[in-house]
Every structure is written in C-alpha cells, then in structure tokens.
Design a protein around this motif. Structure first.
Motif, PDB file in Angstrom:
ATOM      1  N   PRO A   1      71.390  43.864  54.127  1.00  0.00           N
ATOM      2  CA  PRO A   1      70.675  43.300  52.984  1.00  0.00           C
ATOM      3  C   PRO A   1      70.342  44.362  51.942  1.00  0.00           C
ATOM      4  CG  PRO A   1      69.178  43.619  54.822  1.00  0.00           C
ATOM      5  CD  PRO A   1      70.557  43.960  55.329  1.00  0.00           C
ATOM      6  N   TYR A   2      70.362  43.963  50.713  1.00  0.00           N
ATOM      7  CA  TYR A   2      69.829  44.739  49.594  1.00  0.00           C
ATOM      8  C   TYR A   2      70.686  45.921  49.144  1.00  0.00           C
ATOM      9  CZ  TYR A   2      65.908  42.552  51.980  1.00  0.00           C
ATOM     10  OH  TYR A   2      65.115  41.677  52.664  1.00  0.00           O
ATOM     11  N   LEU A   3      71.539  46.483  50.005  1.00  0.00           N
ATOM     12  CA  LEU A   3      72.197  47.747  49.668  1.00  0.00           C
ATOM     13  C   LEU A   3      73.698  47.628  49.864  1.00  0.00           C
ATOM     14  CD1 LEU A   3      71.382  50.619  48.811  1.00  0.00           C
ATOM     15  CD2 LEU A   3      71.447  51.271  51.208  1.00  0.00           C
TER      16      LEU A   3
ATOM     17  N   SER B   1      64.128  49.012  44.664  1.00  0.00           N
ATOM     18  CA  SER B   1      63.573  48.446  45.892  1.00  0.00           C
ATOM     19  C   SER B   1      62.896  49.542  46.672  1.00  0.00           C
ATOM     20  CB  SER B   1      64.679  47.812  46.755  1.00  0.00           C
ATOM     21  OG  SER B   1      65.263  46.731  46.066  1.00  0.00           O
TER      22      SER B   1
ATOM     23  N   ARG C   1      62.874  46.930  54.478  1.00  0.00           N
ATOM     24  CA  ARG C   1      63.005  45.744  53.662  1.00  0.00           C
ATOM     25  C   ARG C   1      62.155  45.914  52.422  1.00  0.00           C
ATOM     26  NH1 ARG C   1      61.239  40.773  56.822  1.00  0.00           N
ATOM     27  NH2 ARG C   1      61.404  39.821  54.774  1.00  0.00           N
ATOM     28  N   PRO C   2      62.545  45.317  51.287  1.00  0.00           N
ATOM     29  CA  PRO C   2      61.807  45.522  50.052  1.00  0.00           C
ATOM     30  C   PRO C   2      60.396  44.953  50.135  1.00  0.00           C
ATOM     31  CG  PRO C   2      63.968  44.625  49.622  1.00  0.00           C
ATOM     32  CD  PRO C   2      63.741  44.521  51.092  1.00  0.00           C
TER      33      PRO C   2
ATOM     34  N   VAL D   1      61.030  50.330  50.327  1.00  0.00           N
ATOM     35  CA  VAL D   1      61.067  49.686  51.627  1.00  0.00           C
ATOM     36  C   VAL D   1      60.198  50.408  52.616  1.00  0.00           C
ATOM     37  CG1 VAL D   1      63.367  48.780  51.283  1.00  0.00           C
ATOM     38  CG2 VAL D   1      63.075  51.028  52.231  1.00  0.00           C
TER      39      VAL D   1
ATOM     40  N   ASN E   1      67.666  48.004  39.129  1.00  0.00           N
ATOM     41  CA  ASN E   1      66.955  47.371  40.234  1.00  0.00           C
ATOM     42  C   ASN E   1      66.350  48.433  41.124  1.00  0.00           C
ATOM     43  OD1 ASN E   1      67.797  44.816  39.399  1.00  0.00           O
ATOM     44  ND2 ASN E   1      69.754  45.082  40.437  1.00  0.00           N
TER      45      ASN E   1
ATOM     46  N   ASP F   1      69.585  51.311  40.298  1.00  0.00           N
ATOM     47  CA  ASP F   1      69.675  50.660  41.620  1.00  0.00           C
ATOM     48  C   ASP F   1      69.114  51.573  42.704  1.00  0.00           C
ATOM     49  OD1 ASP F   1      70.970  48.384  40.528  1.00  0.00           O
ATOM     50  OD2 ASP F   1      72.858  49.495  40.511  1.00  0.00           O
TER      51      ASP F   1
ATOM     52  N   THR G   1      77.862  43.836  50.053  1.00  0.00           N
ATOM     53  CA  THR G   1      76.997  44.121  51.200  1.00  0.00           C
ATOM     54  C   THR G   1      77.590  43.666  52.527  1.00  0.00           C
ATOM     55  OG1 THR G   1      75.823  42.024  50.912  1.00  0.00           O
ATOM     56  CG2 THR G   1      74.921  43.949  49.788  1.00  0.00           C
TER      57      THR G   1
ATOM     58  N   TRP H   1      66.935  52.917  45.761  1.00  0.00           N
ATOM     59  CA  TRP H   1      66.476  52.365  47.049  1.00  0.00           C
ATOM     60  C   TRP H   1      65.875  53.502  47.847  1.00  0.00           C
ATOM     61  CZ3 TRP H   1      68.243  53.838  51.902  1.00  0.00           C
ATOM     62  CH2 TRP H   1      67.961  52.993  52.976  1.00  0.00           C
TER      63      TRP H   1
END
Length: 433
Positions: A222-224, A6, A47-48, A8, A4, A133, A205, A135
């Motif tokens: 969120p997300y991480l 993302s 944010r993504p 941001v 994944n 993953d 999370t 980010w």
C-alpha cells in the motif's frame, strides 16, 4: 502539482482470510475480511496517519532513526538541496540508495534525527527542498545493515529453506501482502490465476512473478509504488528459489513419550503427502472435523496446500516405524499467522499436540510474528488447553460453536528451548491434546 506526503508509524489492523472450509454461517463475515496466506509482518507495519497524530516531542538528547523515500528531479544540485535541508534540522544521513526512474530518481534514506524533530518536520523540509511523493517511517537498528549485506543474507536463507521465500520477499520489500496463487485451488477445483510472462509484471504498487512450481506470486504494497530496482531484486530471489527446487531443512529431534515410546519431530513437505493421507484414514470423523471445520470427505484435498512451503512451515511427528501420527502447521495468513494441529486418535493425550504447538510458536517468534491464532470448535478442550499452556496473553472470539484463540507474542516473547530441555520436560509430564 502538489507532492503527496505520507507519514507513517508502526500500527496495522489487516485481517487475513482462513484458506479452507466454512467454519459457520455467523463466521463467514469475519472470515470474508481475511486475505490469502502471506508471511508475517517483519517491518514496522507502516501506514499513513494525519499530521496531527505524528509522534510528538521526546526527551532531549535522544536520537530517532527514520527510513525515508522521496523523488527528486534528475538534474544537478537536486540531491544537494535536499541534503542541505536535512542538515538544517540536524538530521544525519546514514545511508542512501538511488532508484533511477524514467523521469527523476527515487532516493531511499536511512536518517538519524534528534528526538524532538518529528517526522512531519522532516517531510516538510524535504518538500520545500524539491522532494516529491515523500514517505517516511520509523526505523530500528536492523536497518543499519547495508543493502548488499541484507540481500545476500536473505538469499542465503532462501537457499536453505523454500519456506523462507515469502519471508525474504517481505523483509526485502517492507510492509506488503504476498499471496501465492496456485494453478488450482486448495480444494483441487476451479481455475487458477492468469499466467504471467517469464519476466514478471510490475504495475505501480503490485508485482506479479511466476511461481517456481506453477501459479503466480503476487506482491502488493500500500501507498508506495515499487521501483524497477526492487522488482529486479524480488525476481532474482524467485529465480534462485526456482533454480534450487523443493527443499526443507532435514534436522530432526527424537523425543521420549511419558509411556516410553520414542517419536521424531521433523519438518515436512509435499514429499509427506502419502503418509499424511494415510494418517487421515486412521483418524476418526470427529478428529478430522475438529481440525478442518468442514465436510470430512474434503480433508485430503487440503493436504497439498498445507504441506507446500509457499504457505508456511509444517512439522511432522513420526513413530520409530516411520508412521506419521501428527502434523502441526504454521501458516502465513495476511498480517497474522495461523497455527493448526492434527494428532491421530490413538496418539492423543500424550503431549504431542503441546510439543508441536510450542515448536510452532518458537518458529513464529523467530520469524518476527506479533501473534498466532488457532481456529477450532469450542468443544475442543485439548486445543484450548494447549494454547493456555503457552503462558501467553490470549484473546478469545466465539460464534456459534467456533472459537478463535489469538496468542500475542509481542506481549510476552517466547524463546526457543534447546532440544534437551524440551525432551526433559516432555518426558516428565503429558499435556492433554
């Protein structure tokens, strides 16, 4: 399995929830989208975004700072392959932190890349080199401070002021929502949250920590997912706060009203509950209604919540005899920050409200808030005048007599004035409360 990715950037649109009372039937929908009190955003607001919306090419010769996380396999050569991939894009590694997991390692980088290298280019290279993953977000000069120095600074701030704990957690963990759930609700009714063990709970999370004075501190990002290292750091800050007990800075400013009365402005906390309740008794029903937007008889129930440093900072105005005649609250409210004022009737229209508001806004700027908002009635001309007196860009929302005024601090930064400057201006002109 496909990793994944993302990417941001610095945008955010979260809306917080007003913590007490029902403003009006039409406003319930607006308020229902808001969350409980939490400290303001102090990171990039990541944010993504889809890859096609990533920052494009910038002027040649400039550099961009990035913060990046990726998970690598726990085997020889994994990190070397990733570093070689970054070097192939002329990306410098300024710092690296490793967060060991049961399987693999989460590596956190501070990177400096040429401005024409987009975030998507970096994540693509890292993925090809075996990172998962991944980010990434824009960083700034504040991220150049090494982790031990930054954590010690946050601990020092927390030791001096209990209200700093939510802010310190936010700056330690990046973009996240922090909620303090007391053992009882703000109105004094209802059951509190389920208890958590002394060591806390980490769930992907979300982390839950036992609050020093009871209840639960919930941190959600969120997300991480949080790593065990981050969880241990957050728990250490909360344990420090619990060990030191309730505390607020005891500095104060003595000012002179245009009529010649001397007043003192200082920080307030739960120790001022009795004096604040007595001030409520001296206020008219109209004044309390303007402030709390609900049944006047419920006003006293919220004072314990408002005076708690867990939800923000409170300033008190007291007379030479020690009587509290005004309160100003700066409340952490999701990704935004609320300001609220109450001045008892006999002391209104003397400039006290404007003085409190200016100080609260200066605190908000110091804490890194992008905006502050006030919820009041449209007939409260004093609050409207005080907000306009800030000299900041304002947004207005009106529904059935309820007014929400938002001042954008990032559009016109406010610098705190010295106590002498404030006292001189305060003595020269009274501002309508």
């Amino acid at each position: 399995m496909t990793p994944n990715i993302s990417v941001v950037t610095g945008t955010g649109d979260a809306r917080p929830v007003h913590p007490w009372g029902i403003v009006s039937a039409a406003f319930r929908t607006w308020l229902s989208r808001r969350h409980g009190h939490a400290p303001p955003t102090s990171d990039t607001g990541a944010r993504p975004l889809p890859e096609e919306e990533l920052p494009g090419e910038e002027r040649a010769g400039e550099n961009t700072l990035w913060r990046m996380r990726t998970t690598v396999r726990d085997e020889p050569g994994s990190l070397a392959a990733l570093c070689a991939a970054l070097a192939g894009h002329r990306v410098d590694i300024l710092s690296l932190q490793a967060h060991p997991l049961a399987e693999g390692t989460v590596d956190e980088f501070l990177l400096r890349a040429p401005a024409d290298v987009a975030g998507s280019d970096i994540t693509r290279a890292v993925t090809t080199a075996g990172g998962a993953d991944t980010w990434i977000e824009r960083a700034d000069a504040h991220d150049l401070v090494d982790a031990p120095t930054r954590i010690l600074g946050l601990a020092a701030r927390t030791a001096l002021d209990a209200a700093e704990l939510p802010l310190a957690l936010r700056q330690l963990l990046g973009r996240c929502t922090i909620r303090h759930l007391p053992a009882t609700s703000a109105s004094g009714t209802g059951r509190g949250p389920a208890a958590v063990p002394v060591e806390g709970v980490l769930e992907d999370t979300v982390m839950r920590l036992r609050a020093p004075e009871g209840g639960v501190i919930t941190v959600e990002r969120p997300y991480l997912p949080f790593t065990p290292t981050e969880f241990a750091r957050a728990r250490a800050l909360v344990e420090l706060d619990a060990h030191l007990g309730p505390r607020v800075p005891r500095g104060q400013d003595v000012l002179t009203l245009p009529a010649g009365n001397a007043i003192t402005v200082r920080r307030a906390d739960a120790g001022d509950l009795e004096a604040a309740t007595a001030m409520h008794e001296r206020c008219s029903a109209r004044t309390l209604g303007m402030r709390y937007h609900g049944p006047v008889g419920d006003a006293d129930r919220y004072l314990g919540h408002l005076l708690s440093p867990r939800f923000g900072r409170t300033l008190a105005v007291q007379t030479a005899s020690g009587r509290v005649v005004g309160l100003g609250h700066l409340l952490w409210d999701g990704d935004e920050t609320e300001v609220a004022l109450l001045v008892e009737d006999a002391w209104q229209r003397r400039g006290i409200g404007a003085e409190l508001l200016n100080r609260l806004v200066a605190m908000a700027v110091e804490a890194g808030c992008a905006s502050v908002y006030a919820v009041t009635r449209s007939s409260n001309t004093g609050m409207v005048a005080a907000m306009r007196g800030l000299g900041l860009p304002l947004d207005y929302q009106v529904e059935e007599g309820t007014l929400v005024i938002t001042a954008r601090l990032d559009m016109a930064p406010v610098t705190a004035r010295s106590s002498r400057e404030r006292e001189r201006e305060f003595s020269e002109e009274a501002v309508r409360d």
